[in-house]
Design an enzyme around this catalytic site. Structure first.
Site, mmCIF file in Angstrom:
data_model
loop_
_atom_site.group_PDB
_atom_site.id
_atom_site.type_symbol
_atom_site.label_atom_id
_atom_site.label_comp_id
_atom_site.label_asym_id
_atom_site.label_seq_id
_atom_site.Cartn_x
_atom_site.Cartn_y
_atom_site.Cartn_z
ATOM 1 N N ILE A 1 0.861 -1.199 0.000
ATOM 2 C CA ILE A 1 0.000 0.000 0.000
ATOM 3 C C ILE A 1 0.891 1.241 0.000
ATOM 4 O O ILE A 1 1.768 1.378 0.853
ATOM 5 C CB ILE A 1 -0.920 -0.008 1.246
ATOM 6 C CG1 ILE A 1 -1.845 -1.226 1.222
ATOM 7 C CG2 ILE A 1 -1.746 1.275 1.333
ATOM 8 C CD1 ILE A 1 -2.744 -1.329 0.010
ATOM 9 N N HIS B 1 -5.163 -12.042 6.298
ATOM 10 C CA HIS B 1 -4.076 -12.940 5.902
ATOM 11 C C HIS B 1 -4.536 -14.366 6.185
ATOM 12 O O HIS B 1 -5.070 -14.641 7.266
ATOM 13 C CB HIS B 1 -2.804 -12.609 6.690
ATOM 14 C CG HIS B 1 -1.634 -13.412 6.212
ATOM 15 N ND1 HIS B 1 -0.960 -13.111 5.050
ATOM 16 C CD2 HIS B 1 -1.065 -14.539 6.714
ATOM 17 C CE1 HIS B 1 -0.004 -14.004 4.865
ATOM 18 N NE2 HIS B 1 -0.042 -14.878 5.857
ATOM 19 N N ASP C 1 2.272 -7.565 6.429
ATOM 20 C CA ASP C 1 1.727 -8.482 7.446
ATOM 21 C C ASP C 1 2.205 -8.189 8.866
ATOM 22 O O ASP C 1 2.301 -9.097 9.689
ATOM 23 C CB ASP C 1 2.079 -9.949 7.095
ATOM 24 C CG ASP C 1 1.528 -10.343 5.730
ATOM 25 O OD1 ASP C 1 0.516 -9.768 5.311
ATOM 26 O OD2 ASP C 1 2.124 -11.222 5.095
HETATM 27 C C1 GAR Z 1 -7.687 -15.047 0.618
HETATM 28 O O1 GAR Z 1 -7.546 -16.308 1.203
HETATM 29 C C2 GAR Z 1 -6.852 -14.012 1.358
HETATM 30 O O2 GAR Z 1 -6.742 -14.280 2.724
HETATM 31 C C3 GAR Z 1 -5.517 -14.192 0.676
HETATM 32 O O3 GAR Z 1 -5.822 -14.329 -0.678
HETATM 33 C C4 GAR Z 1 -7.070 -15.022 -0.784
HETATM 34 C C5 GAR Z 1 -7.926 -14.277 -1.776
HETATM 35 O O4 GAR Z 1 -9.062 -15.041 -2.110
HETATM 36 N N1 GAR Z 1 -4.660 -13.045 0.933
HETATM 37 C C6 GAR Z 1 -3.347 -13.156 1.043
HETATM 38 O O5 GAR Z 1 -2.749 -14.213 0.880
HETATM 39 C C7 GAR Z 1 -2.627 -11.856 1.372
HETATM 40 N N2 GAR Z 1 -1.291 -12.105 1.835
HETATM 41 P P1 GAR Z 1 -10.266 -14.354 -2.902
HETATM 42 O O6 GAR Z 1 -9.666 -13.591 -4.089
HETATM 43 O O7 GAR Z 1 -11.114 -15.510 -3.377
HETATM 44 O O8 GAR Z 1 -10.978 -13.455 -1.956
#
Ligand code: GAR
Length: 190
Positions: free
Chosen positions: A89, A105, A146
């Site tokens: 960001i 996360h 994070d």
């Molecule tokens: C989710 O599980 C989120 O927690 C993860 O990406 C996925 C997105 O799923 N985020 C990270 O790993 C960030 N470090 P989505 O596009 O189906 O919502």
């Protein structure tokens, strides 16, 4: 109508969809804008079908953040929710929205976080480490990946026979269950 929420997403967008659906029925806020850094992200189709304004900004625009901040101001955004958003960001956004940007996360931070740890990579690392539990962490965003202060965590089991997609499925269920609720509680305080 409550607070005006922007969701940032880079991928499939299932959390973005879940947040939009939830806040459609809530007095506390409404998702009015989705921003992404990927012109082919699944989230675009998903949210446009729901009638939500979606804008794509190239990676170099995310570095300076000027165009992003302008888009947020144009839509009078009060609060930012990251849902599978993979870029850092920009500083100007952190300054303009202190304690008004949250991330989810897909693991129990501080374990399995940091640069490059997203999606299936996180779940595979959890399996490789022989963990018996994983979960979700909802946290504020600061200048480091994070590392912002933790708002909420929830756990689920990891079984010896699990693949990364089994873990992902279980973690996604936790995300759908808790993320909108936790954001809603925060909106009442801002
Ligand atoms: C989710 O599980 C989120 O927690 C993860 O990406 C996925 C997105 O799923 N985020 C990270 O790993 C960030 N470090 P989505 O596009 O189906 O919502």
């Amino acid at each position: 109508m409550g607070k005006r929420i922007a969701v940032f997403a880079s991928g499939n967008g299932s959390n973005a969809e879940n947040l939009i659906t939830y806040f459609d029925k809530s007095e506390s806020g409404r998702v009015v804008l989705v921003l992404t850094n990927k012109a082919d992200a699944g989230v675009i189709d998903r949210v446009e079908k729901m009638g939500i304004l979606c804008k794509v900004f190239a990676n170099d625009q995310w570095k300076t953040g000027e165009a992003i901040l302008k888009a947020l101001h144009e839509e009078d955004i009060d609060f930012i929710v990251l849902a599978g958003f993979l870029l850092r960001i920009p500083l100007n956004l952190l300054h303009a929205y202190p304690h008004h940007i949250v991330n989810i996360h897909p693991a129990l931070l501080p374990k399995f976080g940091g640069k490059g740890m997203y999606g299936d990579r996180v779940h595979q690392a959890v399996i490789d480490a022989g963990e018996t539990h994983t979960g979700i962490t909802i946290h504020y965003i600061d200048e480091h990946y994070d590392e912002g202060s933790i708002i909420f965590q929830a756990e689920c089991p990891v079984y010896p026979t699990d693949t990364s997609s089994d873990v992902a499925e279980r973690v996604h269920q936790l995300e759908y269950r808790y993320y909108p609720d936790v954001v809603e509680q925060l909106l009442y305080k801002v």
